[in-house]
Design a protein around this motif. Structure first.
Motif, mmCIF file in Angstrom:
data_model
loop_
_atom_site.group_PDB
_atom_site.id
_atom_site.type_symbol
_atom_site.label_atom_id
_atom_site.label_comp_id
_atom_site.label_asym_id
_atom_site.label_seq_id
_atom_site.Cartn_x
_atom_site.Cartn_y
_atom_site.Cartn_z
ATOM 1 N N UNK A 1 0.757 -1.179 -0.267
ATOM 2 C CA UNK A 1 0.364 -0.089 -0.404
ATOM 3 C C UNK A 1 0.780 1.220 -0.130
ATOM 4 N N UNK A 2 2.007 1.261 0.449
ATOM 5 C CA UNK A 2 2.346 2.157 1.134
ATOM 6 C C UNK A 2 3.400 3.088 0.060
ATOM 7 N N UNK A 3 3.603 1.870 -0.994
ATOM 8 C CA UNK A 3 4.665 2.191 -2.027
ATOM 9 C C UNK A 3 3.829 2.918 -3.630
ATOM 10 N N UNK A 4 1.924 2.093 -4.037
ATOM 11 C CA UNK A 4 1.654 2.489 -4.059
ATOM 12 C C UNK A 4 0.920 3.871 -4.182
ATOM 13 N N UNK A 5 0.718 4.499 -2.962
ATOM 14 C CA UNK A 5 1.093 5.654 -2.675
ATOM 15 C C UNK A 5 1.787 6.737 -2.597
ATOM 16 N N UNK A 6 3.468 6.810 -3.448
ATOM 17 C CA UNK A 6 4.461 7.027 -3.235
ATOM 18 C C UNK A 6 4.151 6.751 -5.253
ATOM 19 N N UNK A 7 3.680 6.038 -5.475
ATOM 20 C CA UNK A 7 3.319 5.897 -6.881
ATOM 21 C C UNK A 7 3.490 7.310 -8.085
ATOM 22 N N UNK A 8 4.828 7.575 -8.410
ATOM 23 C CA UNK A 8 5.027 8.235 -9.422
ATOM 24 C C UNK A 8 3.753 8.152 -10.769
ATOM 25 N N UNK A 9 3.252 7.155 -10.943
ATOM 26 C CA UNK A 9 2.882 7.019 -12.543
ATOM 27 C C UNK A 9 1.177 6.638 -12.211
ATOM 28 N N UNK A 10 0.656 7.696 -10.626
ATOM 29 C CA UNK A 10 -0.438 8.127 -10.737
ATOM 30 C C UNK A 10 -0.856 9.508 -9.564
ATOM 31 N N UNK A 11 0.717 9.691 -8.615
ATOM 32 C CA UNK A 11 0.763 10.828 -8.138
ATOM 33 C C UNK A 11 1.271 11.836 -8.427
ATOM 34 N N UNK A 12 0.897 13.049 -8.893
ATOM 35 C CA UNK A 12 2.008 14.241 -9.391
ATOM 36 C C UNK A 12 2.781 14.906 -8.491
ATOM 37 N N UNK A 13 4.291 14.321 -8.524
ATOM 38 C CA UNK A 13 4.606 15.248 -7.350
ATOM 39 C C UNK A 13 4.900 14.540 -6.136
ATOM 40 N N UNK A 14 4.752 13.430 -6.011
ATOM 41 C CA UNK A 14 4.377 12.048 -4.624
ATOM 42 C C UNK A 14 4.637 12.138 -3.775
ATOM 43 N N UNK A 15 6.448 12.764 -3.415
ATOM 44 C CA UNK A 15 6.344 12.839 -2.293
ATOM 45 C C UNK A 15 6.369 14.289 -1.190
ATOM 46 N N UNK A 16 5.463 14.786 -2.319
ATOM 47 C CA UNK A 16 4.639 16.981 -1.940
ATOM 48 C C UNK A 16 4.237 16.328 -1.105
ATOM 49 N N UNK A 17 4.017 16.923 0.502
ATOM 50 C CA UNK A 17 2.922 16.484 1.203
ATOM 51 C C UNK A 17 1.913 18.472 1.046
ATOM 52 N N UNK A 18 0.954 17.838 0.590
ATOM 53 C CA UNK A 18 -0.599 18.866 0.008
ATOM 54 C C UNK A 18 -1.499 18.484 0.502
ATOM 55 N N UNK A 19 -2.338 19.633 1.690
ATOM 56 C CA UNK A 19 -2.692 19.291 2.154
ATOM 57 C C UNK A 19 -4.131 19.203 0.708
#
Length: 393
Positions: A307-325
């Motif tokens: 799960x934790x890898x999926x939640x940071x997958x660059x293929x799905x999330x733009x700029x996935x390492x950024x915390x943006x509420x």
């Protein structure tokens, strides 16, 4: 025989890997949809689209043979909701989740918010405190342990048992896994001693015994199902809350945004769960052959779904390492997905919302001084999170 599954020779259960897992997860995602960890002979799925599809397809990716990474644990707690498939899973979940129904949580809401207000007021008055030890555990330990209704002499062990549950999900041969088994035996022995006459009347566990008396559960099912309350109701929420506070301490601009717009609390919780959800992943067993791209796994293969890898997958999330509420983060799979979505997710959200709602009018910013991670085979979060809460003037 599996086809086109590349080996990635890293030990993801080594202390340094558990402390900083995300670079390894990126390597998995960049290598192939599925990789194999040769040290543990374990297949791993790490990309968002594949993880979400697998969690949705419970007929193919089965939980009925257990979701741990070793056979001993899978056999030991067989019968809990986490270790079942449809249609039986749905029947069992409907019984176990009754205390978590929206009407029940609505009754609990005012109490949680009042307790959060009292706690936060006292901590902010102190200024310096350990958010992992003094803030994050308060509502789960104070309220949830009481609601579960176990005999008093066992409650002080609940946090130790909860951590051991998740450590025991790891592969055999890992020191943390082996050390967790005796603690698990202690928990099982305690659960067996929690007979109907010893639990708090009207509590969650008492309701399980009532369901058994009504013929909805077999009497021998009460013990395994009790485990659904002993472990997941505590550690995951505690760690998620601590990680959320750490993120706001590390990103004061996002705390300013939330203070300016408290209506963003639900999405802020989703974004915190996306970046730092406590459960890294569970396994599933294939009920038939499975292919993705040019890869193939066979019926009976066990796959770790990250799960934790999926939640940071660059293929799905733009700029996935950024915390943006303000990110649209509702798709995050930190609480799971499909029929095995975490039963306690709404309670966890309620507890985290109560904490944030109490902090927003009182804290201008958090100053983080020192942080220490837990090391757990499945969970991620903080053991210590020492900070100063700078009060609103």
């Amino acid at each position: 025989m599996a086809v086109n599954i590349p080996d990635v020779d890293v030990d993801v259960f080594a202390p340094e890997a558990l402390a900083n897992p995300f670079e390894n997860y990126r390597i998995f995602r960049d290598t192939a949809p599925i990789v194999r960890l040769p040290k543990y002979d374990l297949y791993v799925m790490s990309r968002f689209a594949d993880v979400q599809a697998a969690l949705k397809n419970n007929a193919l990716f089965s939980s009925g043979s257990g979701v741990a990474m070793n056979d001993l644990m899978n056999k030991a707690i067989m019968g809990s909701t986490l270790f079942t498939d449809a249609p039986y899973h749905s029947e069992l979940r409907s019984i176990v989740s009754r205390p978590l129904a929206p009407a029940r949580l609505a009754e609990l809401r005012q109490r949680l918010y009042s307790l959060a207000e009292e706690l936060v007021e006292s901590l902010v008055a102190k200024g310096d405190f350990d958010a992992a030890a003094e803030l994050a555990p308060f509502l789960p330990v104070t309220v949830v342990s009481e609601l579960v209704g176990l005999p008093e002499e066992g409650r002080e062990r609940m946090l130790i048992w909860a951590s051991a549950v998740f450590n025991s999900f790891g592969p055999r041969g890992v020191e943390r896994t082996e050390a967790a088994f005796p603690i698990m035996e202690e928990m099982v022995t305690y659960a067996r001693s929690c007979t109907a006459d010893r639990v708090k009347p009207g509590s969650w566990v008492a309701k399980l015994y009532e369901a058994a008396e009504a013929g909805e559960l077999r009497p021998e099912q009460v013990g395994p199902v009790m485990g659904d309350y002993l472990g997941p109701s505590l550690d995951t929420t505690i760690l998620a809350t601590g990680s959320m506070i750490a993120l706001f301490a590390q990103h004061p601009d996002q705390w300013d945004k939330l203070r300016a717009s408290p209506s963003q609390i639900p999405n802020a919780i989703n974004e915190a769960m996306r970046l730092e959800g406590p459960a890294q992943g569970f396994t599933r067993v294939l009920t038939d052959d499975f292919s993705v791209e040019d890869q193939r796994l066979n019926k009976g293969d066990r796959v770790l779904i990250l799960f934790a890898s999926a939640n940071r997958d660059e293929r799905h999330w733009e700029d996935p390492e950024r915390f943006d509420i303000t990110r649209r983060a509702a798709e995050q799979v930190g609480f799971g997905h499909g029929i095995h979505m975490c039963m306690g997710a709404n309670l966890a959200r309620l507890e985290m919302s109560a904490i944030l709602s109490a902090l927003i009018p009182r804290v201008e910013r958090f100053e983080l001084h020192d942080a220490e991670r837990i090391l757990n085979n499945v969970l991620r979060g903080y053991k210590s999170l020492k900070l100063t809460a700078h009060a609103v003037k």
